[in-house]
Enzyme design. Structure first.
Site, mmCIF file in Angstrom:
data_model
loop_
_atom_site.group_PDB
_atom_site.id
_atom_site.type_symbol
_atom_site.label_atom_id
_atom_site.label_comp_id
_atom_site.label_asym_id
_atom_site.label_seq_id
_atom_site.Cartn_x
_atom_site.Cartn_y
_atom_site.Cartn_z
ATOM 1 N N HIS A 1 1.509 4.210 -2.839
ATOM 2 C CA HIS A 1 1.482 5.673 -2.709
ATOM 3 C C HIS A 1 2.679 6.292 -3.435
ATOM 4 C CE1 HIS A 1 -1.900 6.620 -0.285
ATOM 5 N NE2 HIS A 1 -1.522 5.934 0.769
ATOM 6 N N GLU B 1 -6.329 6.824 -1.112
ATOM 7 C CA GLU B 1 -6.198 5.646 -0.236
ATOM 8 C C GLU B 1 -6.762 4.419 -0.947
ATOM 9 O OE1 GLU B 1 -4.574 5.330 2.581
ATOM 10 O OE2 GLU B 1 -4.035 7.441 2.435
ATOM 11 N N HIS C 1 0.844 -1.196 0.000
ATOM 12 C CA HIS C 1 0.000 0.000 0.000
ATOM 13 C C HIS C 1 0.885 1.254 0.000
ATOM 14 C CE1 HIS C 1 -3.457 2.516 1.431
ATOM 15 N NE2 HIS C 1 -2.476 3.181 2.002
ATOM 16 N N GLU C 2 1.912 1.234 0.841
ATOM 17 C CA GLU C 2 2.809 2.400 0.932
ATOM 18 C C GLU C 2 3.598 2.586 -0.365
ATOM 19 O OE1 GLU C 2 2.235 4.316 3.125
ATOM 20 O OE2 GLU C 2 1.165 3.028 4.512
#
Lengths: 455, 188
Positions: free
Chosen positions: A148, A228, A144-145
């Site tokens: 980003h 997100e 997920h990071e």
């Protein structure tokens, strides 16, 4: 690759332009309202404020924000698993560089990514996260990071934050100058000419100064939430295993403790809002979508591709998320099997050792609550008193310290040697402690129920 | 006169647009091909790293599990076979066998508590697990890149550019599921 970046960039450009328009028209209106014909001065003021904010944000290096979050950089030897997982996700995403890795000493599980360019990018996780998640879950969070970073969210959100900050600041200055600097408006009144038009302009400017920041904020937060979701979609695609992230989010949200060093500036960066400890509800001003919804979407995915996430996202009652082009280019992907790796080993927990010494079994619930169960409790499970989930009570392992245990074997007799604290192991493996004041002839084992004679 | 001028201008603009598109399409293909070659290089890096780690692992295990000679020899054999593979297909197959033998080695090591407590062994186990994952993820990215590349050199009108500069289709790095799923033999 994965052209959601391109779609992102278009959407971002629209947002930034809208915010810039709000900022400039606010500047112009404010100038005109304070003194007729001063619109250009207002415009210049707006631009200068934007420049200052820009300098503040882009001058503040990532290291400052990281230090403010209590993060310290670690090397591979400190946490080989974390390092490896990050490297794995860099390969899976084709990011092309490895971000630096930071650790935050905080029992609350959370993580964030930061960095506007490859050289200064960093991923930070809390120790609580590292000790609570298994490899698949950790992979989901890191993916997920990395998502980003891959989607260049940090760069864009920083730009948007600069705009938002400038708008808020300008409207503050304008409203304050009206309150305290009554002179200029009185002067314009006395001039008489077009007094009424001036008054209308003033009203419009005040309305704009109040509504502009609100509007910009709503835009900013809507965008933050969308990003997100996008990072979740990327995580599923990189890991081919949406359940990893879903279960990690469940653990993070369930921990319900705020991160000590998080503040309003860094909160939007985290994977789950670190400030909202409990009861996250969707509002126009929340930086993150409700975690339950993110989990629901991840769990209802039929595969692991972007198209599968899009389908699940729309099923949850949203509009489109991912650009059409990237959907066409994303190949169909199935979901892989879970890896067999157990949970990340946590360092010895002093609290657990202590409670074990005192004759209690420490049971840790995923909601963050530590429960001490007396050894005499004779059932295998217990309901968490906070969240109600059923927890199994682990068999006690031998004490790491003070192991003067005697009377092993199947004998149902224990010979006391001293008058002080003594511990021995029952035939079933459970450690039984005798206090200095213990005077009864027998003791009952808490797990197998054997009655052991104390001599 | 002015009509001719307009025609010339229109043709010129169209020509410029076509050339611009041409450059864009060509650069896009080159970018994709580089990405693909990069991904392929990454697989190689990870595979090499695995070859380097295996002798260490074998040495460590040898000290504790003397009776597992056969398993250890199989691992070494599979490693050498993979290192000497010539074609992509051969290599993929050898890699799968290597993955299988490593799995059985780790399964066998469960029977030796002393070995499982060895820090060096734990470290190597983590490294090898991660290297396996890295191979898998690089392969995943490589295959995604190949798919994207193959699609873009086939679809109209990019296929014209691809044909002119002879961009050729690439092979996927396939995994034979049976080989990976081969159940490790566990003997206690």
């Amino acid at each position: 690759m994965w052209e959601q970046i391109a779609a992102n960039r278009r959407r971002s450009a629209v947002l930034i332009t809208t915010m810039a328009a709000v900022l400039l028209s606010l500047g112009y209106l404010a100038g005109e309202a304070i003194a007729p014909g001063a619109g250009l001065i207002g415009l210049t003021a707006a631009f200068i404020i934007w420049l200052i904010q820009m300098g503040l944000y882009f001058g503040a290096a990532e290291s400052v924000l990281l230090a403010g979050s209590g993060a310290h950089e670690i090397q591979k030897d400190d946490s080989p698993r974390l390092f490896n997982v990050v490297e794995e996700m860099v390969l899976a995403s084709g990011l092309g560089y490895t971000p630096r890795i930071y650790l935050i000493d905080d029992p609350a599980p959370n993580a964030f990514a930061i960095g506007r360019k490859p050289g200064s990018s960093a991923v930070a996780v809390t120790t609580g996260l590292l000790h609570r998640l298994n490899r698949d879950e950790l992979q989901g969070v890191i993916a997920h990071e990395i998502g980003h970073l891959k989607n260049q969210d940090v760069k864009f959100m920083t730009l948007a934050a600069v705009m938002l900050g400038s708008i808020v600041m300008l409207s503050e200055i304008f409203l304050r100058s009206l309150r305290f600097g009554g002179r200029s408006s009185r002067r314009s009144e006395s001039r008489g000419g077009g007094g009424q038009a001036q008054l209308i302009l003033l009203v419009i400017a005040i309305a704009f100064a109040i509504l502009g920041p609100l509007f910009a904020q709503v835009l900013y937060f809507a965008c933050s939430r969308k990003r997100e979701f996008l990072a979740d979609a990327s995580a599923a695609q990189f890991t081919r295993y949406p359940e990893g992230l879903a279960s990690a989010l469940e653990k993070i949200a369930g921990a319900s403790m705020p991160v000590t060093c998080a503040n309003k500036t860094t909160a939007p960066l985290y994977i789950v809002n670190p400030l909202a400890a409990t009861g996250q509800s969707l509002s126009l001003f929340s930086t993150h979508p409700p975690t339950e919804e993110r989990i629901r979407i991840l769990r209802s995915m039929g595969g692991s591709s972007l198209a599968d996430y899009e389908a699940a996202y729309q099923r949850a009652g949203h509009g489109g998320l991912i650009g059409r082009q990237s959907l066409q280019e994303s190949p169909a992907q199935s979901i892989r099997d879970a890896s067999t790796d157990g949970p990340v080993e946590s360092p010895p927990d002093t609290r657990a050792i202590q409670s074990r010494q005192c004759g209690y079994i420490p049971v840790h619930c995923n909601c963050g609550l530590d429960i001490s169960v007396p050894e005499t409790y004779n059932r295998d499970t217990i309901n968490c008193v906070r969240c109600g989930s059923v927890l199994t009570i682990p068999g006690t392992s031998p004490l790491p310290t003070g192991g003067e245990g005697q009377g092993e074997g199947v004998s149902l007799q224990f010979q006391r040697q001293t008058d002080g604290w003594e511990s021995f192991r029952c035939a079933c493996g459970r450690t039984i402690q005798l206090s200095p004041g213990f005077a009864a002839p027998r003791v009952r084992c808490g797990s197998c129920g054997r009655s052991i004679e104390v001599v | 006169m002015s009509a001719a001028l307009i025609v010339v201008i229109v043709i010129g603009v169209i020509l410029l647009a076509v050339i611009g598109w041409f450059i864009g399409a060509y650069n896009g293909l080159v970018r994709l091909r580089n990405q693909l070659e990069n991904a392929w290089a990454q697989i190689d890096v990870q595979l090499k790293r695995r070859y380097d780690l295996i002798p260490n692992l074998v040495e460590t295990v040898k000290g504790y599990a003397k009776h597992e000679r056969e398993t250890l020899e199989k691992v070494i054999q599979a490693r050498n076979m993979a290192m000497n593979a010539k074609t992509i297909g051969e290599r993929a197959e050898a890699e799968n066998i290597l993955t299988g033998t490593l799995k059985s080695l780790f399964a066998v090591s469960e029977a030796y508590p002393d070995l499982k407590a060895n820090q060096n062994f734990l470290r190597l186990q983590e490294e090898l697990t991660s290297t396996e994952n890295k191979v898998a993820f690089s392969r995943q990215f490589y295959n995604d890149s190949v798919q994207q590349f193959n699609t873009s050199i086939q679809v109209f009108p990019t296929n014209i550019v691809a044909g002119m500069f002879s961009f050729a289709r690439r092979d996927f790095f396939e995994v034979k599921e049976e080989a990976v799923r081969e159940a490790p033999k566990v003997s206690f």
